[in-house]
Design an enzyme around this catalytic site. Structure first.
Site, PDB file in Angstrom:
ATOM      1  N   CYS A 396      40.955  43.716  75.556  1.00 20.00           N
ATOM      2  CA  CYS A 396      41.592  44.657  74.642  1.00 20.00           C
ATOM      3  C   CYS A 396      40.889  46.006  74.743  1.00 20.00           C
ATOM      4  O   CYS A 396      39.670  46.089  74.584  1.00 20.00           O
ATOM      5  CB  CYS A 396      41.515  44.119  73.221  1.00 20.00           C
ATOM      6  N   CYS A 399      38.987  47.109  71.597  1.00 23.27           N
ATOM      7  CA  CYS A 399      37.780  46.282  71.461  1.00 23.27           C
ATOM      8  C   CYS A 399      36.739  46.697  72.496  1.00 23.27           C
ATOM      9  O   CYS A 399      35.537  46.722  72.216  1.00 23.27           O
ATOM     10  CB  CYS A 399      38.125  44.807  71.638  1.00 23.27           C
TER      11      CYS A 399
END
Length: 470
Positions: A396, A399
């Site tokens: 991600c 992230c």
């Protein structure tokens, strides 16, 4: 014996019998939710002379409001990062790419119908569903937009950067793929990145980079085939037998992991409908990660490690003051008056950190035989550099952004703590050749500590929210 001790004794006895309290459908858990998460998170921390209550009072009432305001300034809100670096450790096969499907925001007509549900969440099998892949794009997309004024300032900022990095794998910010990201437009929050791919990252960190033999399994690893029924007792018995430096390394990584989980629980997607999205505190998610019963006793240990991480980064903040106090140092953005104002705010915060009464004593690190201490310090540094490389394997993008920033920030804190003599010998004016911090290190260091400070503040919020929950 306190009620907390009695509950923990009950939990241990049931664990030894192979039972889990509350495992049966409808069976109530012992005590209140607040007590199960926080009753052990009190008093003095291991390997420290500081207690949790002193940290709470200092952070929540004094430091957090000032630090939060500082991080909203132009200098600290913009972070240059290369989110397109390939994973150096394994072939990236995360769901959706996620790296590929989260590069750009989705158009409104690409959002799957399932996302319109107010209770929409991901399953751990999200990789098998195209609709959820599209939702991950929308939730995890990184907003890279900058104003024209800010873009012009960025060109000048590069003139004020130096190159020095000890504890982190250097990000090639001169790469065409490196871009400035406005951190305020990309808050760290739940994106749906979870399950085997996310655990692969943490497994690599814990299993290969925390000075532990492979025969000792970390508790509550959902990918492990045989987790055992000892509630992690063998793991923690082994951990306590380590030297203080190796024990501290594990606590720092565990504390960082806990802090990230607090952020994700505090900024969770609670509602997603045609009228808009709502982000907020997800009590159930917090309990899943930190309740002593639901985590087989590990949750409170994670929270205490978060406080240990706070002390380490706070100590670095207090030690680096001479670097920023030099008259020639400026937080350059091109607006001289604003830069002077921000530097004054920064110095006020650093002086405040020095006033903290129970600082961690970093002199306990690497204090033995000089040759052995130097070898251990180098191991410490290389392990941490490897963790910074793992951040490029996070699927991600959002992230990955916050993972890279917080890892670099912690690496910078360690660099500061292990450079005390160099900082003390800096000239009051002119260039400092012995000790330098790049703009990337400065921005990541303060934002990383801002994340830890936010976590401590959020624990107070969760404690209040859980007070009447069973």
């Amino acid at each position: 014996m306190s009620r907390c001790d009695l509950r923990w004794l009950l939990l241990s006895l049931l664990g030894a019998a192979g039972l889990r309290p509350g495992a049966a459908a409808g069976q109530p858990l012992p005590g209140s939710a607040e007590q199960r998460c926080f009753c052990q998170v009190t008093g003095y921390l291991d390997d420290c002379t500081c207690d949790v209550e002193t940290i709470d009072t200092f952070n929540n009432n004094k430091l957090f409001p000032r630090l939060n305001k500082l991080l909203e300034s132009d200098y600290f809100r913009h972070y240059k990062v290369n989110l397109k670096k390939p994973c150096p450790l394994w072939n990236d096969s995360s769901h959706c790419g996620i790296r590929d499907c989260a590069v750009k925001p989705c158009a409104s007509d690409e959002v799957p119908g399932g996302a319109e549900s107010a209770s929409y969440k991901y399953s751990e099998e999200a990789s098998k569903h195209d609709g959820e892949c599209e939702e991950a794009k929308r939730l995890g997309a990184v907003n890279e937009s900058l104003s024209e004024e800010t873009q012009r300032a960025m060109l000048q900022w590069t003139q004020h950067e130096d190159s020095s990095d000890n504890f982190c794998e250097a990000d090639d910010i001169q790469s065409p793929d490196a871009e400035y990201v406005d951190l305020l437009l990309n808050p760290e929050r739940y994106t749906g990145y979870k399950g085997p791919e996310a655990w692969k990252i943490w497994n690599s960190i814990y299993e290969e980079n925390c000075f532990k033999p492979r025969t000792i399994e970390r508790p509550l690893n959902p990918l492990a085939s045989g987790r055992g029924d000892d509630d992690g007792n063998s793991f923690y018995s082994w951990l306590e037998g380590l030297c203080v430096e190796k024990r501290a390394f594990y606590k720092l990584i565990s504390g960082l992991h806990a802090s990230i989980n607090v952020h994700l629980s505090a900024r969770y997607l609670l509602q997603d409908t045609w009228s808009g999205t709502k982000w907020g505190h997800n009590i159930t998610e917090f309990q899943h990660r930190f309740d002593e019963v639901l985590t087989q006793g590990e949750g409170p240990k994670r929270l205490k490690n978060l406080y240990f991480l706070y002390l380490i980064e706070l100590r670095a903040m207090s030690k680096v003051l001479p670097f920023f106090e030099r008259p020639g140092f400026q937080l350059f953005t091109g607006n001289e008056n604003r830069d002077r104002e921000i530097k004054n705010q920064l110095l006020e915060i650093l002086h405040l950190t020095k006033s903290f009464p129970l600082h961690f004593d970093e002199n306990s690190f690497f204090a033995g035989n000089k040759k052995e201490a130097a070898k251990l310090k180098e191991e410490f540094r290389l392990h941490f550099r490897n963790i910074s490389r793992i951040m490029d394997c996070v699927g991600c993008l959002k992230c990955r952004l916050w993972g890279k920033l917080q890892t670099q920030g912690l690496g910078t804190a360690l660099k500061i703590l292990f450079s005390q003599k160099l900082i003390e010998n800096m000239p009051e004016s002119g260039p400092s050749y012995g000790f330098q911090l790049t703009r990337q290190e400065i921005v990541s260091f303060f934002n990383a500590f801002g994340r830890i400070s936010t976590s401590v503040k959020e624990l107070e919020n969760f404690k209040n929210l859980l007070r009447n929950v069973q």
